[in-house]
Design an enzyme around this catalytic site. Structure first.
Site, PDB file in Angstrom:
ATOM      1  CD  GLU A 126      -2.987   1.460   2.003  1.00 60.47           C
ATOM      2  OE1 GLU A 126      -3.527   2.088   2.362  1.00 60.47           O
ATOM      3  OE2 GLU A 126      -2.529   0.648   2.951  1.00 60.47           O
TER       4      GLU A 126
ATOM      5  CG  ASP B  23      -3.194  -2.408   4.243  1.00 59.62           C
ATOM      6  OD1 ASP B  23      -2.453  -1.845   4.793  1.00 59.62           O
ATOM      7  OD2 ASP B  23      -4.202  -1.612   4.176  1.00 59.62           O
TER       8      ASP B  23
ATOM      9  CB  ILE C 150      -0.364  -0.731   9.329  1.00 55.86           C
ATOM     10  CG1 ILE C 150       1.254  -0.332   9.524  1.00 55.86           C
ATOM     11  CG2 ILE C 150      -1.399  -0.274  11.085  1.00 55.86           C
ATOM     12  CD1 ILE C 150       1.616   0.651  10.982  1.00 55.86           C
ATOM     13  CG  ASP C 151      -6.492  -3.096   7.284  1.00 57.16           C
ATOM     14  OD1 ASP C 151      -6.664  -2.619   5.584  1.00 57.16           O
ATOM     15  OD2 ASP C 151      -7.280  -3.857   7.819  1.00 57.16           O
TER      16      ASP C 151
ATOM     17  CB  THR D  84      -3.488   3.784   8.762  1.00 55.54           C
ATOM     18  OG1 THR D  84      -2.945   3.075   8.192  1.00 55.54           O
ATOM     19  CG2 THR D  84      -2.373   4.928  10.097  1.00 55.54           C
TER      20      THR D  84
ATOM     21  CG  ASP E  45      -7.728  -1.923   2.424  1.00 51.30           C
ATOM     22  OD1 ASP E  45      -7.486  -1.908   2.883  1.00 51.30           O
ATOM     23  OD2 ASP E  45      -8.574  -1.180   1.484  1.00 51.30           O
TER      24      ASP E  45
END
Length: 376
Positions: free
Chosen positions: A161, A190, A192-193, A195, A318
């Site tokens: 991402e 991702d 840090i999904d 954030t 995601d």
């Protein structure tokens, strides 16, 4: 933080939810929106600390809300990647799935360690808009994951991402580019999904790693460092959380369903979520939740903790890992608009336990929910 109450929620459970919200508000995690009080009462005695708690404050917060289990970066049972070796032939998919699962799990642990140490990091900048946040930790986590992947698989493509500008157009173009490249293997990450949760010191975010061969997901790993849970799956090999096999929920009616959704990064996306919530309220689903992390909501569908999750516009990073978790746990994930099976290019999604899927999709579509780009 809002109190979503329905006729199915008992007064005691509603009170418990508000106490937990007050504890988080006192910690500076978020502001709350609650119904007016009928009688003035003394403020509850809850722990308070600075707006950006470190690991020690996180442990204190967990005690306040009853989460006393120490986070443990667990591992997967055999044969889910344990002691796997790189096969000489990368078209040997069963062998590749095993070693990829091991590498993905190792990489997720490295990223999770950084997240545990830096919960509450400051926002460095926004991407598509003020809701699309970026911290310095996102790039750091992606960097250590990519380094671990490159060490074993230097020729594999990698889509993270933080390497893509904000917005649906940019993410769609980036995905098309890597899918059309020469390598059959693609890592979709991702770092840090969730954030927004992360930078507001809410311990509800995850590392998400999905790996595809010729566009079809083969392995999915979601690491929730704050709960100490590694959700993992391989195509045909089932889905697990740490050592326990996952199975979707058994709900058969919409009245039993607990449904999750998100708050979109654009006004149009957010309006679709609100339309969906309105339509589900009319048919009286048991409850609706917004957790702030697509990866965690998909993992929780796979674990049977929630019945379904829908959203009108998501990126491949995601959903890639969570989509495989859901199907390997016996659930279903499709294009919300058309009902077609999920692919990496699917942006409007509905994931469910399967038994409620058709009725939920019908209610959402009839309620006006659609993808932000008309899909056929």
């Amino acid at each position: 933080c809002a109190d979503f109450s329905s006729g199915f929620v008992t007064p005691s459970s509603r009170l418990a939810a508000r106490v937990m919200s007050l504890a988080a508000v006192s910690a500076g995690v978020f502001a709350t929106v609650a119904p007016p009080k009928r009688h003035a009462r003394p403020a509850p005695r809850v722990a308070s600390f600075h707006a950006s708690p470190g690991p020690g404050h996180l442990r204190c917060w967990r005690r306040c809300v009853g989460l006393t289990t120490t986070p443990a970066l667990g591992s997967n049972p055999e044969p889910m990647g344990f002691n796997a070796l790189v096969p000489p032939d990368e078209t040997d998919l069963p062998a590749m799935r095993q070693i990829i699962l091991k590498v993905a799990t190792d990489a997720a642990k490295l990223g999770a360690t950084i997240m545990l140490d830096k919960l509450g990091a400051d926002v460095v900048k926004t991407k598509a808009n003020a809701r699309d946040l970026l911290t310095e930790v996102d790039s750091e986590v992606q960097r250590v994951i990519e380094q671990r992947v490159r060490k074993t698989f230097p020729t594999h493509d990698f889509l993270g991402e933080e390497s893509v500008p904000g917005g649906a157009k940019a993410s769609t173009a980036a995905l098309d580019t890597v899918l059309n490249q020469s390598s059959d293997w693609l890592w979709v990450v991702d770092p840090i999904d969730g954030t927004t949760n992360f930078c507001h010191s809410m311990p509800l975010s995850a590392v998400s790693i999905g790996v595809a061969y010729q566009g079809k997901i083969q392995v999915g790993v979601i690491m929730d460092p704050f709960a100490g849970e590694i959700f993992s799956s391989s195509l045909g090999g089932g889905a697990y959380v740490n050592f326990a096999q996952l199975k979707v929920g058994s709900e058969e009616t919409l009245q039993e369903a607990v449904v999750c959704t998100g708050y979109g990064a654009s006004d149009e996306s957010a309006s679709m979520m609100l339309l969906g919530m309105k339509s589900l309220t009319k048919i009286q689903v048991r409850s609706i939740r917004m957790l702030g992390s697509a990866a965690i909501m998909l993992a929780w569908v796979a674990a049977g903790r929630v019945t379904a999750y829908f959203e009108a516009d998501l990126n491949s990073w995601d959903t890639a890992a969570g989509a495989l978790l859901v199907t390997e746990a016996g659930g279903q994930i499709t294009n919300l608009v058309t009902g077609e099976n999920y692919s990496l290019r699917t942006r409007a999604i509905l994931a469910s336990n399967g038994k409620t899927h058709g009725a939920l999709r019908q209610a959402l579509v009839h309620g006006g929910v659609r993808g932000l780009k008309q899909e056929t």
